[in-house]
Design a protein around this motif. Structure first.
Motif, PDB file in Angstrom:
ATOM      1  N   SER A 248       0.851  -1.185   0.000  1.00  0.00           N
ATOM      2  CA  SER A 248       0.000   0.000   0.000  1.00  0.00           C
ATOM      3  C   SER A 248       0.893   1.243   0.000  1.00  0.00           C
ATOM      4  CB  SER A 248      -0.889  -0.036   1.242  1.00  0.00           C
ATOM      5  OG  SER A 248      -1.468   1.230   1.421  1.00  0.00           O
ATOM      6  N   THR A 249       0.660   2.118  -0.977  1.00  0.00           N
ATOM      7  CA  THR A 249       1.467   3.341  -1.085  1.00  0.00           C
ATOM      8  C   THR A 249       0.523   4.529  -1.190  1.00  0.00           C
ATOM      9  OG1 THR A 249       1.529   2.904  -3.461  1.00  0.00           O
ATOM     10  CG2 THR A 249       3.473   2.243  -2.186  1.00  0.00           C
ATOM     11  N   PRO A 250      -0.171   4.832  -0.109  1.00  0.00           N
ATOM     12  CA  PRO A 250      -1.178   5.901  -0.191  1.00  0.00           C
ATOM     13  C   PRO A 250      -0.550   7.250  -0.567  1.00  0.00           C
ATOM     14  CG  PRO A 250      -0.786   5.221   2.099  1.00  0.00           C
ATOM     15  CD  PRO A 250      -0.071   4.240   1.225  1.00  0.00           C
ATOM     16  N   GLY A 251      -1.170   7.915  -1.513  1.00  0.00           N
ATOM     17  CA  GLY A 251      -0.716   9.254  -1.900  1.00  0.00           C
ATOM     18  C   GLY A 251       0.539   9.275  -2.759  1.00  0.00           C
TER      19      GLY A 251
ATOM     20  N   LEU B 194       7.671   7.684  -4.650  1.00  0.00           N
ATOM     21  CA  LEU B 194       7.818   6.248  -4.456  1.00  0.00           C
ATOM     22  C   LEU B 194       9.196   5.913  -3.865  1.00  0.00           C
ATOM     23  CD1 LEU B 194       6.637   3.382  -4.869  1.00  0.00           C
ATOM     24  CD2 LEU B 194       7.615   3.401  -7.178  1.00  0.00           C
ATOM     25  N   ALA B 195      10.224   6.549  -4.435  1.00  0.00           N
ATOM     26  CA  ALA B 195      11.589   6.292  -3.964  1.00  0.00           C
ATOM     27  C   ALA B 195      11.728   6.696  -2.496  1.00  0.00           C
ATOM     28  CB  ALA B 195      12.591   7.044  -4.835  1.00  0.00           C
TER      29      ALA B 195
ATOM     30  N   ASP C 217      -4.772   2.219  -8.025  1.00  0.00           N
ATOM     31  CA  ASP C 217      -4.412   3.469  -7.360  1.00  0.00           C
ATOM     32  C   ASP C 217      -4.044   3.202  -5.899  1.00  0.00           C
ATOM     33  OD1 ASP C 217      -3.957   6.214  -7.352  1.00  0.00           O
ATOM     34  OD2 ASP C 217      -5.899   6.572  -6.395  1.00  0.00           O
ATOM     35  N   GLY C 218      -2.905   3.762  -5.452  1.00  0.00           N
ATOM     36  CA  GLY C 218      -2.498   3.604  -4.060  1.00  0.00           C
ATOM     37  C   GLY C 218      -1.708   2.334  -3.784  1.00  0.00           C
ATOM     38  N   TYR C 219      -1.369   1.590  -4.816  1.00  0.00           N
ATOM     39  CA  TYR C 219      -0.586   0.356  -4.605  1.00  0.00           C
ATOM     40  C   TYR C 219       0.580   0.249  -5.584  1.00  0.00           C
ATOM     41  CZ  TYR C 219      -4.307  -1.173  -1.551  1.00  0.00           C
ATOM     42  OH  TYR C 219      -5.204  -1.267  -0.518  1.00  0.00           O
ATOM     43  N   HIS C 220       1.664  -0.318  -5.112  1.00  0.00           N
ATOM     44  CA  HIS C 220       2.808  -0.613  -5.980  1.00  0.00           C
ATOM     45  C   HIS C 220       3.245  -2.048  -5.737  1.00  0.00           C
ATOM     46  CE1 HIS C 220       2.903   3.739  -6.615  1.00  0.00           C
ATOM     47  NE2 HIS C 220       3.694   3.499  -7.656  1.00  0.00           N
TER      48      HIS C 220
END
Ligand code: ATP
Ligand code: MG
Length: 582
Positions: free
Chosen positions: A257-260, A267-268, A362-365
C-alpha cells in the motif's frame, strides 16, 4: 581606403535601460546597442550597426562556401505546395509551415528550408553521373512559425539561413562533400570567434541518418549536450543513452500500500530506495492507435524522438483515454496490463530481474515483480534521454553535461527527396538512379546572436574584429575645440588608411555617455583623445574585450596599431590583443 564613420550621423539608437522582455544577454544587448528592433514575435528589423554585423557574418559563411567549391544561387522564398505534396512534407511538417493561397486559390508555403525546391530545380536537367557532384547554396530569409519564438534572433520566426544542397552519384562522393562542409562549418565558427563543438544529433524534419550539429557553448543555450573526455559529444535530445538502473531486491513479488504516492520521487522516498530502482511507465498510442506502454528507469525520461522511432506517431494518452483502458495514473505497471498493450522497455532494464513498479491499482505498488515470470516485455530499445552521469557510448567513461546553441547542422539525406520527387540521373552502368543528397544549414542571424551570447559583459558586447560593426572607435573627449577634435580626426583618418574600419564619436556628448555607448556597442578597440593626454603627446587605447587601457604616443599611433591592422586584414579574430601583450 575606408571612410571614417561618424557617430553624429549614425542611426544607432542605444538604450540606457534593459528592455523588459529580453531574458537572454544577446537579445538584451542587441536591442540596447541599437542593432535591431522587434516588430512582432520572432520578427526583427536590423538597424545599420546590426546590419553591418549580419553582412559580415554572411560574408564569412559565403566565403567558406565558395572556398569548398559550392556555388551561390537564390531560390524563391515562397514555394509551391505541389512540391511539398510530392515529398510528403505538406502533411508531415505541421503548423510551423506557414501556408497561403494566391488569388487563384493555388497553395504555397513560406520556405522553412528548401530541399523540395532545389530538387525540383535540378531534376530533368542534371542528367548524368558525369555532371556530379553538384553543390549549391543560398543565403536567404526563412520562415518557421515557431511555437515559441524567443530569445531574439536565437529563435525567430523569420531568420537568415545559409542553406546548401549537394547531389551525388555515390555515397563516397556524398561523404567527401559532407566532410568538406563540416570543415567549412568549423572554420566559420572559428572565424566568428565562437567556442564550439560538433555533436551527434537527430535529423528531425529534414530526414536522413548521419548528421552533426555545430554547437556554440553557452550557459543559457537551449540545447543540452553530453560529452566525454574521449572526444565524444552528442545533443542530449538524440544521443545514445547507456544508463545503469539499480535493483530493489526482494524475496518475492509483494503488493504494498502506497497511499498518496504518484510520482517516482514519492515512491523512492516512500520505499527509501534510489529513483533508479523504480520503473517509470508511460502509456500512449502510435499512429495506428495501438496501445503502447513504455518502461524506463525512474531516474531517466522517456525520449520523445526515440519513442517516435520505435512507435511512429507516438502520443501520450490523455487522462480520459487512460481511464478507458483502466490504467491508473501514477500507479501503472507491467503486471496485469490489458492484453492489447504492447510493452516496450529501455534495454538497460533487461539486466534488472526484479522491478519496483505500479500495481495498476491506485495507491498500490509492486516490489520484486519478476521479469519474464510475473510479467513480460515485448520489445527492448534505447528509449531514454541521455544525461550527465550516464556512460559514454564510445569509451564507457562517465559523460559530462554542457549547454549549447545549435548554430549549424549538416545532414546526409540519402535518397529521401530524390526518390519521392523522381529526381534521377543516368549512372555509369547505364541505369537511372535517384540522386544521393546532402543538405547543410547555418543559422546566420542565430550565429550573430551566439557571438554576443559568448562575448559580452555587463557593459555590453565584445565583438571579435571579424564581425564587429567597425574595428576602432576614436573618442574625442571634447568636440568643437581646435585641439582635441582635429587630433582625433587626424588619428581616425590615419587608422582608416591602414585599412581599418574607424568610427569617430564626434557627438557633442559627455565623455561618460560616449564611453558607455562604446562599451555597449562593443567596438573592439577604443582610442581616447583628451586635452590632458595630448599635452603629454599621448592618447589612450582601450581593449574592449578586457577593459585594459594603455597609453600610446600620439606621434607614433599608426606604427603602434599597424601590425594589428595587418593581422586583422589577414583574418585574426582578436588582432588588437597584441597591443596589450595578450
Ligand atoms: P532548432 O532545433 O534550434 O529548432 P533546427 O534543427 O530545426 O533548429 P535546421 O533545420 O537544422 O534547424 O536549420 C539550420 C540552422 O538554422 C540551425 O542550425 C539554426 O542555426 C538555424 N535556425 C533554425 N531555426 C531557427 C530559428 N527559429 N531562428 C533562428 N535560427 C534558426
Ligand atoms: Mg538543426
Amino acid at each position: 581606403m575606408n571612410t571614417v564613420m561618424r557617430m553624429s550621423r549614425m542611426y544607432a539608437p542605444t538604450l540606457r535601460e534593459d528592455p523588459s522582455d529580453a531574458e537572454l544577454a544577446s537579445h538584451r544587448l542587441l536591442l540596447r546597442a541599437g542593432m535591431m528592433r522587434k516588430n512582432a514575435a520572432g520578427l526583427y528589423t536590423f538597424l545599420p550597426l546590426g546590419m553591418r554585423v549580419l553582412n559580415k557574418v554572411e560574408a564569412i559563411v559565403n566565403g567558406e562556401m565558395d572556398a569548398i567549391g559550392s556555388e551561390q544561387i537564390l531560390m524563391p522564398f515562397v514555394q509551391p505546395a505541389d512540391l511539398w505534396h510530392e515529398s510528403g512534407r505538406w502533411d508531415d511538417y505541421g503548423p510551423e509551415l506557414a501556408r497561403l493561397k494566391d488569388r487563384h486559390g493555388v497553395e504555397y508555403c513560406l520556405g522553412p528550408t528548401h530541399e523540395e525546391l532545389i530538387t525540383s530545380v535540378v531534376r530533368n536537367e542534371l542528367r548524368s553521373y558525369k555532371q556530379l557532384p553538384v553543390c549549391l547554396y543560398q543565403t536567404q530569409v526563412k520562415f518557421r512559425d515557431e511555437i515559441r519564438p524567443r530569445f531574439g534572433l536565437m529563435r525567430g520566426r523569420e531568420f537568415l539561413m545559409k542553406d546548401a544542397y549537394s547531389f551525388h552519384a555515390t555515397q563516397e562522393s556524398l561523404q567527401e562533400t559532407y566532410d568538406d562542409m563540416s570543415g567549412a562549418y568549423g572554420r566559420i565558427c572559428d572565424r566568428l570567434g565562437l567556442e564550439w563543438r560538433p555533436v551527434e544529433a537527430d535529423s528531425g524534419q529534414i530526414g536522413g541518418k548521419v548528421t552533426t550539429e555545430f554547437m556554440a557553448l553557452a550557459e543559457y543555450g537551449e540545447a543540452e549536450i553530453v560529452h566525454c573526455e574521449c572526444g565524444y559529444a552528442a545533443d542530449a535530445e538524440a544521443g545514445e543513452c547507456i544508463c545503469a538502473p539499480s535493483m530493489n531486491e526482494c524475496e518475492s513479488m509483494q503488493k504494498i500500500s502506497t497511499p498518496g504516492v504518484h510520482t517516482i520521487e514519492e515512491l523512492a522516498t516512500f520505499l527509501n530506495i534510489p529513483e533508479s530502482a523504480c520503473m517509470k511507465a508511460l502509456s500512449g498510442k502510435d499512429a495506428e492507435g495501438r496501445l503502447i506502454v513504455f518502461f524506463v528507469p525512474g531516474d531517466h525520461e522517456l525520449n520523445d524522438i526515440k519513442a517516435n522511432r520505435e512507435a511512429p506517431g507516438f502520443e501520450l494518452l490523455t487522462d480520459e483515454e487512460m481511464e478507458s483502458y483502466g490504467l491508473p495514473k501514477g500507479s501503472m505497471g507491467p503486471v496485469g496490463l490489458p492484453d492489447i498493450a504492447f510493452v516496450m522497455a529501455d534495454r538497460s532494464l533487461k539486466d534488472i530481474p526484479q522491478w519496483t513498479v505500479g500495481a495498476n491499482e491506485d495507491g498500490y505498488h509492486l516490489v520484486g515483480a519478476r521479469l519474464g515470470v510475473d510479467f513480460k516485455v515485448d520489445a527492448w530499445a534505447d528509449l531514454c534521454t541521455v544525461k550527465p552521469g550516464d556512460a559514454c557510448p564510445k569509451c564507457g567513461k562517465t559523460l559530462m553535461g554542457a549547454r549549447g546553441i545549435e548554430v549549424s547542422q549538416v545532414f546526409q539525406l540519402g535518397t529521401k527527396y530524390s526518390e519521392s520527387m523522381g529526381a534521377t540521373f543516368m549512372d555509369e552502368d547505364g541505369t537511372e538512379k535517384p540522386f544521393i543528397m546532402g543538405c547543410y544549414g547555418v543559422g546566420v542571424s542565430r550565429s550573430m546572436a551566439s557571438v554576443v551570447e559568448q562575448r559580452h559583459d555587463d557593459a555590453g558586447i565584445m565583438w571579435p574584429a571579424t564581425v564587429a560593426p567597425a574595428h576602432v572607435c576614436v573618442i574625442p573627449l571634447t568636440v568643437g575645440d581646435d585641439l582635441v577634435q582635429p587630433a582625433a580626426e587626424e588619428i581616425a583618418a590615419a587608422l582608416a588608411e591602414l585599412g581599418l574600419e574607424v568610427v569617430i564619436d564626434d557627438r557633442n556628448e559627455r565623455a561618460g555617455v560616449k564611453f558607455a555607448d562604446a562599451d555597449l556597442i562593443g567596438w573592439p578597440l577604443q582610442v581616447v583623445v583628451g586635452k590632458r593626454g595630448l599635452a603629454d603627446g599621448k592618447v589612450e587605447l582601450k581593449l574592449r574585450k578586457t577593459g585594459v587601457k594603455r597609453d600610446a604616443e600620439r606621434a607614433s599611433i599608426v606604427e603602434v596599431i599597424a601590425p594589428a591592422a595587418e593581422d586583422l586584414l589577414a583574418g585574426a579574430v582578436d588582432p588588437f590583443d597584441r597591443l596589450f601583450d595578450l
